[in-house]
Design an enzyme around this catalytic site. Sequence first.
Site, PDB file in Angstrom:
ATOM      1  N   GLY A   1       0.838  -1.295  -0.020  1.00  0.00           N
ATOM      2  CA  GLY A   1       0.016   0.012   0.041  1.00  0.00           C
ATOM      3  C   GLY A   1       0.890   1.009  -0.003  1.00  0.00           C
TER       4      GLY A   1
ATOM      5  N   ARG B   1      -3.343  -8.588  -1.198  1.00  0.00           N
ATOM      6  CA  ARG B   1      -4.687  -9.202  -1.664  1.00  0.00           C
ATOM      7  C   ARG B   1      -4.583  -9.215  -2.955  1.00  0.00           C
ATOM      8  NH1 ARG B   1      -8.624  -5.439   2.031  1.00  0.00           N
ATOM      9  NH2 ARG B   1      -7.271  -3.828   0.972  1.00  0.00           N
TER      10      ARG B   1
ATOM     11  N   ARG C   1       1.004  -3.756  12.782  1.00  0.00           N
ATOM     12  CA  ARG C   1       0.735  -3.989  14.118  1.00  0.00           C
ATOM     13  C   ARG C   1       1.196  -5.398  14.895  1.00  0.00           C
ATOM     14  NH1 ARG C   1      -0.518   0.576  14.144  1.00  0.00           N
ATOM     15  NH2 ARG C   1      -2.503   1.395  13.949  1.00  0.00           N
TER      16      ARG C   1
ATOM     17  N   GLU D   1       1.388  -4.074  23.499  1.00  0.00           N
ATOM     18  CA  GLU D   1       2.142  -3.115  23.833  1.00  0.00           C
ATOM     19  C   GLU D   1       1.508  -2.116  24.843  1.00  0.00           C
ATOM     20  OE1 GLU D   1       2.668  -2.261  19.616  1.00  0.00           O
ATOM     21  OE2 GLU D   1       1.707  -0.236  20.016  1.00  0.00           O
TER      22      GLU D   1
ATOM     23  N   HIS E   1       7.027   1.546  18.944  1.00  0.00           N
ATOM     24  CA  HIS E   1       5.918   2.140  18.226  1.00  0.00           C
ATOM     25  C   HIS E   1       6.147   3.668  17.834  1.00  0.00           C
ATOM     26  CE1 HIS E   1       1.408   1.382  17.163  1.00  0.00           C
ATOM     27  NE2 HIS E   1       1.985   2.241  16.067  1.00  0.00           N
TER      28      HIS E   1
HETATM   29  P1  NAP Z   1      -2.792   1.297   2.909  1.00  0.00           P
HETATM   30  O1  NAP Z   1      -2.231   2.116   1.820  1.00  0.00           O
HETATM   31  O2  NAP Z   1      -4.121   0.815   3.018  1.00  0.00           O
HETATM   32  O3  NAP Z   1      -1.938  -0.452   2.580  1.00  0.00           O
HETATM   33  C1  NAP Z   1      -2.278  -1.632   3.100  1.00  0.00           C
HETATM   34  C2  NAP Z   1      -1.691  -2.553   2.442  1.00  0.00           C
HETATM   35  O4  NAP Z   1      -1.957  -3.915   2.890  1.00  0.00           O
HETATM   36  C3  NAP Z   1      -2.560  -2.760   0.970  1.00  0.00           C
HETATM   37  O5  NAP Z   1      -1.675  -2.732  -0.117  1.00  0.00           O
HETATM   38  C4  NAP Z   1      -3.558  -3.716   1.258  1.00  0.00           C
HETATM   39  O6  NAP Z   1      -3.800  -4.496  -0.052  1.00  0.00           O
HETATM   40  C5  NAP Z   1      -2.811  -4.804   1.935  1.00  0.00           C
HETATM   41  N1  NAP Z   1      -3.721  -5.691   2.728  1.00  0.00           N
HETATM   42  C6  NAP Z   1      -4.928  -5.110   3.119  1.00  0.00           C
HETATM   43  N2  NAP Z   1      -5.421  -6.324   4.117  1.00  0.00           N
HETATM   44  C7  NAP Z   1      -4.594  -7.339   3.673  1.00  0.00           C
HETATM   45  C8  NAP Z   1      -4.717  -8.671   3.945  1.00  0.00           C
HETATM   46  N3  NAP Z   1      -5.666  -9.379   4.568  1.00  0.00           N
HETATM   47  N4  NAP Z   1      -3.725  -9.322   3.560  1.00  0.00           N
HETATM   48  C9  NAP Z   1      -2.782  -9.129   2.762  1.00  0.00           C
HETATM   49  N5  NAP Z   1      -2.658  -7.713   2.569  1.00  0.00           N
HETATM   50  C10 NAP Z   1      -3.515  -6.954   2.832  1.00  0.00           C
HETATM   51  O7  NAP Z   1      -2.335   1.578   4.483  1.00  0.00           O
HETATM   52  P2  NAP Z   1      -0.947   2.111   4.620  1.00  0.00           P
HETATM   53  O8  NAP Z   1      -1.131   3.700   4.768  1.00  0.00           O
HETATM   54  O9  NAP Z   1       0.305   1.666   3.739  1.00  0.00           O
HETATM   55  O10 NAP Z   1      -0.803   1.872   6.243  1.00  0.00           O
HETATM   56  C11 NAP Z   1      -0.611   0.288   6.526  1.00  0.00           C
HETATM   57  C12 NAP Z   1      -0.464  -0.145   7.868  1.00  0.00           C
HETATM   58  O11 NAP Z   1       0.593   0.350   8.776  1.00  0.00           O
HETATM   59  C13 NAP Z   1      -1.463   0.912   8.731  1.00  0.00           C
HETATM   60  O12 NAP Z   1      -2.963  -0.004   8.790  1.00  0.00           O
HETATM   61  C14 NAP Z   1      -1.131   0.597   9.986  1.00  0.00           C
HETATM   62  O13 NAP Z   1      -1.641  -0.628  10.991  1.00  0.00           O
HETATM   63  C15 NAP Z   1       0.474   0.685   9.987  1.00  0.00           C
HETATM   64  N6  NAP Z   1       1.155   1.854  10.632  1.00  0.00           N
HETATM   65  C16 NAP Z   1       2.126   1.553  11.643  1.00  0.00           C
HETATM   66  C17 NAP Z   1       2.627   2.720  12.031  1.00  0.00           C
HETATM   67  C18 NAP Z   1       3.552   2.551  13.281  1.00  0.00           C
HETATM   68  O14 NAP Z   1       3.839   3.763  13.997  1.00  0.00           O
HETATM   69  N7  NAP Z   1       4.252   1.680  13.238  1.00  0.00           N
HETATM   70  C19 NAP Z   1       2.523   4.094  11.714  1.00  0.00           C
HETATM   71  C20 NAP Z   1       1.451   4.079  10.453  1.00  0.00           C
HETATM   72  C21 NAP Z   1       0.860   2.830   9.814  1.00  0.00           C
HETATM   73  P3  NAP Z   1      -4.678  -3.782  -1.253  1.00  0.00           P
HETATM   74  O15 NAP Z   1      -3.506  -2.761  -1.898  1.00  0.00           O
HETATM   75  O16 NAP Z   1      -5.125  -4.710  -2.039  1.00  0.00           O
HETATM   76  O17 NAP Z   1      -5.595  -2.807  -0.516  1.00  0.00           O
END
Ligand code: NAP
Length: 311
Positions: free
Chosen positions: A148, A170, A227, A256, A274
């Site tokens: 993503g 996905r 996560r 956490e 985090h």
């Molecule tokens: P995003 O643009 O929605 O990307 C998420 C990706 O995961 C997409 O490519 C999606 O596929 C894929 N996905 C969703 N459900 C899935 C599943 N069941 N199996 C396999 N792949 C799956 O979100 P983002 O902005 O990159 O953020 C991603 C995540 O990073 C957040 O949801 C959050 O939990 C985490 N995060 C962590 C921190 C931290 O402080 N450590 C900070 C920010 C974010 P599709 O392309 O097909 O939709």
Amino acid sequence: MAQEILQVSPLPPFMMKALHEAEYIVHDHTHIKDPGALSKVTAIVGTGAAKVDKKLLMMLPNVKLIAICGVGYDGVDVAAAKEKGILVTHTPGVLTDDVADLAFALVLSIGRRIPQADKFVRNGDWVDDAFNLTHKVSGARLGVVGMGRIGRAIAKRATAFDMPIAYTGRAAKTDLPYPFYKTVGDLAAQVDYLVVAVPGGDDTKNLIGAQVLQALGNTGYLINVARGSVVDQAMLVQALKEKTIAGAALDVFWDEPIIDPELRRLPNVVLTPHIASATVETRQAMAALTLDNLQAFFERRALLTPVPECQ
Ligand code: NAP
């Protein structure tokens, strides 16, 4: 009339200040007890760590918006919110660079053992010995789980390190040149660094389990900036103890900020609290976007960044 908001997780001081300057009345969830006050609340605000379940929503008859200051909203029961006609917003995009930067810092930290080398110097161990050789990161194979916004930004950084990139998710992305693997296990078997960037929640719970770790193998590293729930932590600790994987660098954990003591004792891990989006610039941008969503909602304008389920 001032709008009343329920704050369901600690918020940075500059965000609290901005909420007060915008003349919202902010109630702290841990202190609000009066049912009369609860019925005046029309919006909920919290970080990505916030838990907003059906039980809480049932106590708030007039809430119509949940504004999350974070991109992950796995703590929000979106189905229950939608049932009650409540909209949910988050803050995608503004934190992507920071999270990708930290993911890459973790790749370098675990590959080159930077925290361990720092400790070696501080402890005075250098006087008696040389630090063990590590492994080259440039040119190593990198796998992204979840291509993503953040996954793509990690891949962009890896390109500058001449790392062959592959990914799973996905569905394959038609605009990307990298090989796509249908399963995480198949991807893990092909890479040196497996970086996890999927959302949390039921769909991805324990996605990285024993079989994936086995496929990653004793020269492979796991990096998790997604996560804690995405990785089977008990299996990970076992793999690290038995050295069936080379190491792990983790920004997120089960339960956490309480961290499994066994994990804390392991020498082949790098652990961060985090902090992937925790820079002044990004947290301010996240707070500003959250406030913009609140303002748009109260002025009956279109929300800037509703979660996909509410679009
Ligand atoms: P995003 O643009 O929605 O990307 C998420 C990706 O995961 C997409 O490519 C999606 O596929 C894929 N996905 C969703 N459900 C899935 C599943 N069941 N199996 C396999 N792949 C799956 O979100 P983002 O902005 O990159 O953020 C991603 C995540 O990073 C957040 O949801 C959050 O939990 C985490 N995060 C962590 C921190 C931290 O402080 N450590 C900070 C920010 C974010 P599709 O392309 O097909 O939709």
